[in-house]
Design a protein around this motif. Structure first.
Motif, PDB file in Angstrom:
ATOM      1  N   ASP A 129       0.798  -1.239   0.000  1.00 50.54           N
ATOM      2  CA  ASP A 129       0.000   0.000   0.000  1.00 50.54           C
ATOM      3  C   ASP A 129       0.831   1.289   0.000  1.00 50.54           C
ATOM      4  O   ASP A 129       0.380   2.330   0.496  1.00 50.54           O
ATOM      5  CB  ASP A 129      -0.958   0.019   1.206  1.00 50.54           C
ATOM      6  CG  ASP A 129      -1.858  -1.215   1.199  1.00 50.54           C
ATOM      7  OD1 ASP A 129      -2.196  -1.681   0.095  1.00 50.54           O
ATOM      8  OD2 ASP A 129      -2.182  -1.725   2.289  1.00 50.54           O
ATOM      9  N   GLY A 130       2.036   1.228  -0.508  1.00 50.40           N
ATOM     10  CA  GLY A 130       2.878   2.436  -0.623  1.00 50.40           C
ATOM     11  C   GLY A 130       3.428   2.934   0.693  1.00 50.40           C
ATOM     12  O   GLY A 130       4.089   3.979   0.730  1.00 50.40           O
ATOM     13  N   THR A 131       3.176   2.217   1.781  1.00 49.99           N
ATOM     14  CA  THR A 131       3.590   2.746   3.088  1.00 49.99           C
ATOM     15  C   THR A 131       4.434   1.775   3.915  1.00 49.99           C
ATOM     16  O   THR A 131       5.176   2.202   4.782  1.00 49.99           O
ATOM     17  CB  THR A 131       2.342   3.104   3.942  1.00 49.99           C
ATOM     18  OG1 THR A 131       1.532   1.934   4.052  1.00 49.99           O
ATOM     19  CG2 THR A 131       1.545   4.236   3.339  1.00 49.99           C
ATOM     20  N   THR A 132       4.314   0.480   3.635  1.00 53.17           N
ATOM     21  CA  THR A 132       5.007  -0.493   4.482  1.00 53.17           C
ATOM     22  C   THR A 132       5.939  -1.363   3.653  1.00 53.17           C
ATOM     23  O   THR A 132       5.495  -2.043   2.723  1.00 53.17           O
ATOM     24  CB  THR A 132       3.974  -1.411   5.198  1.00 53.17           C
ATOM     25  OG1 THR A 132       2.967  -0.567   5.753  1.00 53.17           O
ATOM     26  CG2 THR A 132       4.610  -2.232   6.283  1.00 53.17           C
ATOM     27  N   LEU A 145      11.115  11.063  -3.681  1.00 53.35           N
ATOM     28  CA  LEU A 145      10.047  11.878  -3.068  1.00 53.35           C
ATOM     29  C   LEU A 145       9.119  11.015  -2.217  1.00 53.35           C
ATOM     30  O   LEU A 145       8.751  11.390  -1.110  1.00 53.35           O
ATOM     31  CB  LEU A 145       9.215  12.578  -4.153  1.00 53.35           C
ATOM     32  CG  LEU A 145       9.876  13.746  -4.879  1.00 53.35           C
ATOM     33  CD1 LEU A 145       9.015  14.206  -6.058  1.00 53.35           C
ATOM     34  CD2 LEU A 145      10.118  14.921  -3.929  1.00 53.35           C
ATOM     35  N   TYR A 146       8.775   9.843  -2.729  1.00 59.51           N
ATOM     36  CA  TYR A 146       7.840   8.965  -2.010  1.00 59.51           C
ATOM     37  C   TYR A 146       8.514   8.126  -0.925  1.00 59.51           C
ATOM     38  O   TYR A 146       7.823   7.454  -0.152  1.00 59.51           O
ATOM     39  CB  TYR A 146       7.072   8.070  -2.987  1.00 59.51           C
ATOM     40  CG  TYR A 146       5.824   8.749  -3.501  1.00 59.51           C
ATOM     41  CD1 TYR A 146       4.693   8.827  -2.688  1.00 59.51           C
ATOM     42  CD2 TYR A 146       5.782   9.337  -4.747  1.00 59.51           C
ATOM     43  CE1 TYR A 146       3.555   9.477  -3.131  1.00 59.51           C
ATOM     44  CE2 TYR A 146       4.648   9.991  -5.204  1.00 59.51           C
ATOM     45  CZ  TYR A 146       3.543  10.053  -4.388  1.00 59.51           C
ATOM     46  OH  TYR A 146       2.418  10.700  -4.814  1.00 59.51           O
ATOM     47  N   SER A 147       9.858   8.175  -0.839  1.00 56.60           N
ATOM     48  CA  SER A 147      10.534   7.428   0.248  1.00 56.60           C
ATOM     49  C   SER A 147      10.023   7.931   1.596  1.00 56.60           C
ATOM     50  O   SER A 147       9.996   7.200   2.582  1.00 56.60           O
ATOM     51  CB  SER A 147      12.049   7.594   0.163  1.00 56.60           C
ATOM     52  OG  SER A 147      12.417   8.954   0.312  1.00 56.60           O
ATOM     53  N   VAL A 148       9.580   9.184   1.618  1.00 60.10           N
ATOM     54  CA  VAL A 148       9.022   9.811   2.817  1.00 60.10           C
ATOM     55  C   VAL A 148       7.786   9.063   3.315  1.00 60.10           C
ATOM     56  O   VAL A 148       7.562   8.938   4.521  1.00 60.10           O
ATOM     57  CB  VAL A 148       8.699  11.290   2.462  1.00 60.10           C
ATOM     58  CG1 VAL A 148       7.717  11.905   3.414  1.00 60.10           C
ATOM     59  CG2 VAL A 148       9.986  12.104   2.413  1.00 60.10           C
ATOM     60  N   SER A 149       6.980   8.514   2.381  1.00 61.04           N
ATOM     61  CA  SER A 149       5.722   7.887   2.810  1.00 61.04           C
ATOM     62  C   SER A 149       5.949   6.534   3.487  1.00 61.04           C
ATOM     63  O   SER A 149       5.014   5.932   4.002  1.00 61.04           O
ATOM     64  CB  SER A 149       4.743   7.771   1.637  1.00 61.04           C
ATOM     65  OG  SER A 149       5.277   6.932   0.676  1.00 61.04           O
TER      66      SER A 149
END
Ligand code: KG4
Ligand code: ZN
Length: 340
Positions: A20-23, A116-120
């Motif tokens: 889910d883009g987060t874990t 940029l999305y490594s933050v999520s």
């Protein structure tokens, strides 16, 4: 979605499973840094040749984790650019093969979007989002109004921050990559050397070649005059200047762009003083969320590609079989090619 992501744009071959883009459920990254250190920097031909040897070891770890059962994987994601063409090609070929064998869609990802999305992987990104990407190849300030709108508002006119770290380190006879070593030296140094701020017409553009030359000149002069040079002090003075420059532009952008999340990403975001100074901005901007990825997600890694892919369009078999590497792919090129 469960995404199996691949990143191979430079000298790391990395695969990750991201939910889910987060874990990040698992990640295996094989770095070739010791190989390239012998040459003082990345040798592109060697990097791609190594990738062809290493990818099977990394894939084996994924297979072990999934106990050879890929049914839970919803899509394959891969970096398509920017990066070294030979290195990118290995990752893309592995991705195409897996997508075909497993009958899964393939999501091409632009490398900077990954950073940029490594933050999520650490905190939820609330838009508008301002991302500062500082790495060996990039120094970019990006305003994202939403998940689909990326606007490059500032970039380096010459060297990237990490590149300057590595070049200064080389001059100080430190091994590649020198960034972490200069950072280490700086922790016991004093800021006794001064440097001049570059004059640039664009308020958000960066320039580090003047700083690089000034540091190298100081080292040369000391050598010629047979004077001793305190490496720790030079490292601290250099680092303080970099932090001030980089965060100075970020602060200017924060005055102009009303954002909810601010991210510091890329290999140089591992820097001790930069992290501290970035997080200290929260005192001046209490409404914004300031996020730095965990250390393992700062440098190039596949988890960040999986995190970005969650928000990007997938290609079907007909389209992904045509996929080629794009060594100079910008965010704008990506949007034009894949987002519309
Ligand atoms: O993001 P990255 O792994 O690869 C690129 O996409 O370039 O960044 C690598 C860069 C190198 O230049 C390295 O010297 C720099 O990040 N770096 C650092 C630190 N750790 C890595 N620079 C300054 N301080 C650090 N602690
Ligand atoms: Zn990178």
């Amino acid at each position: 979605m469960l995404i199996l992501a691949i990143e191979s744009s430079c000298d790391e071959f990395s695969m990750a499973l991201v939910q889910d883009g987060t874990t990040c459920l698992m990640m295996e990254t094989l770095s070739q840094v010791d190989l390239h250190a012998q040459y003082g920097g990345v040798v592109p031909e060697l990097a791609s040749r190594e990738h062809t040897k290493l990818f099977l070891l990394v894939l084996d770890r994924v297979k072990q984790y999934l106990e050879d059962d890929f049914t839970s994987v919803d899509a394959i994601a891969v970096t398509v650019g920017p990066g070294l063409s030979g290195s990118l090609l290995v990752g893309i070929q592995v991705a195409k093969t897996l997508a075909t064998m497993l009958n899964k869609p393939l999501i091409p990802v632009q490398h900077i979007m990954g950073h940029l999305y490594s933050v999520s992987l650490t905190a939820n990104i609330e838009f508008p989002y301002l991302g500062l990407v500082v790495s060996g190849g990039h120094t970019e300030l990006i305003y994202c109004a939403s998940e689909k709108e990326y606007q490059l508002i500032g970039a380096t006119r010459d060297d990237a921050v990490g590149e300057v770290y590595d070049k200064v380190a080389k001059k100080l006879e430190l091994p590649y990559p020198g960034g972490p070593l200069i950072d280490q030296l700086a922790q016991t140094g004093k800021p006794t050397y001064s440097f001049t701020t570059p004059k640039i017409d664009d308020e958000f553009a960066f320039s580090f070649s003047g700083l690089k030359s000034a540091v190298i000149n100081k080292i040369n002069q000391a050598q010629m005059k047979k004077e001793s040079l305190i490496k720790e002090d030079l490292a601290k003075s250099f680092q303080d200047f970099v932090v001030k420059e980089v965060l100075g532009k970020l602060t200017k952008a924060l005055k102009q762009y009303d954002v909810k999340t601010v991210g510091l990403c890329g290999g140089v975001s591992a820097n001790t003083d930069l992290r501290k100074a970035f997080l200290a901005l929260k005192a001046t901007y209490p409404k914004q969320k300031f996020v730095i990825p965990e250390m393992q997600y700062c440098g190039d890694n596949a988890a960040m590609i999986g995190a970005a892919a969650e928000h990007l369009p997938a290609l079907n078999k007909e389209a992904y079989l045509q996929l080629e590497c794009s060594p100079n792919l910008t965010l704008a090129d990506y949007n034009h090619k894949y987002q519309n």
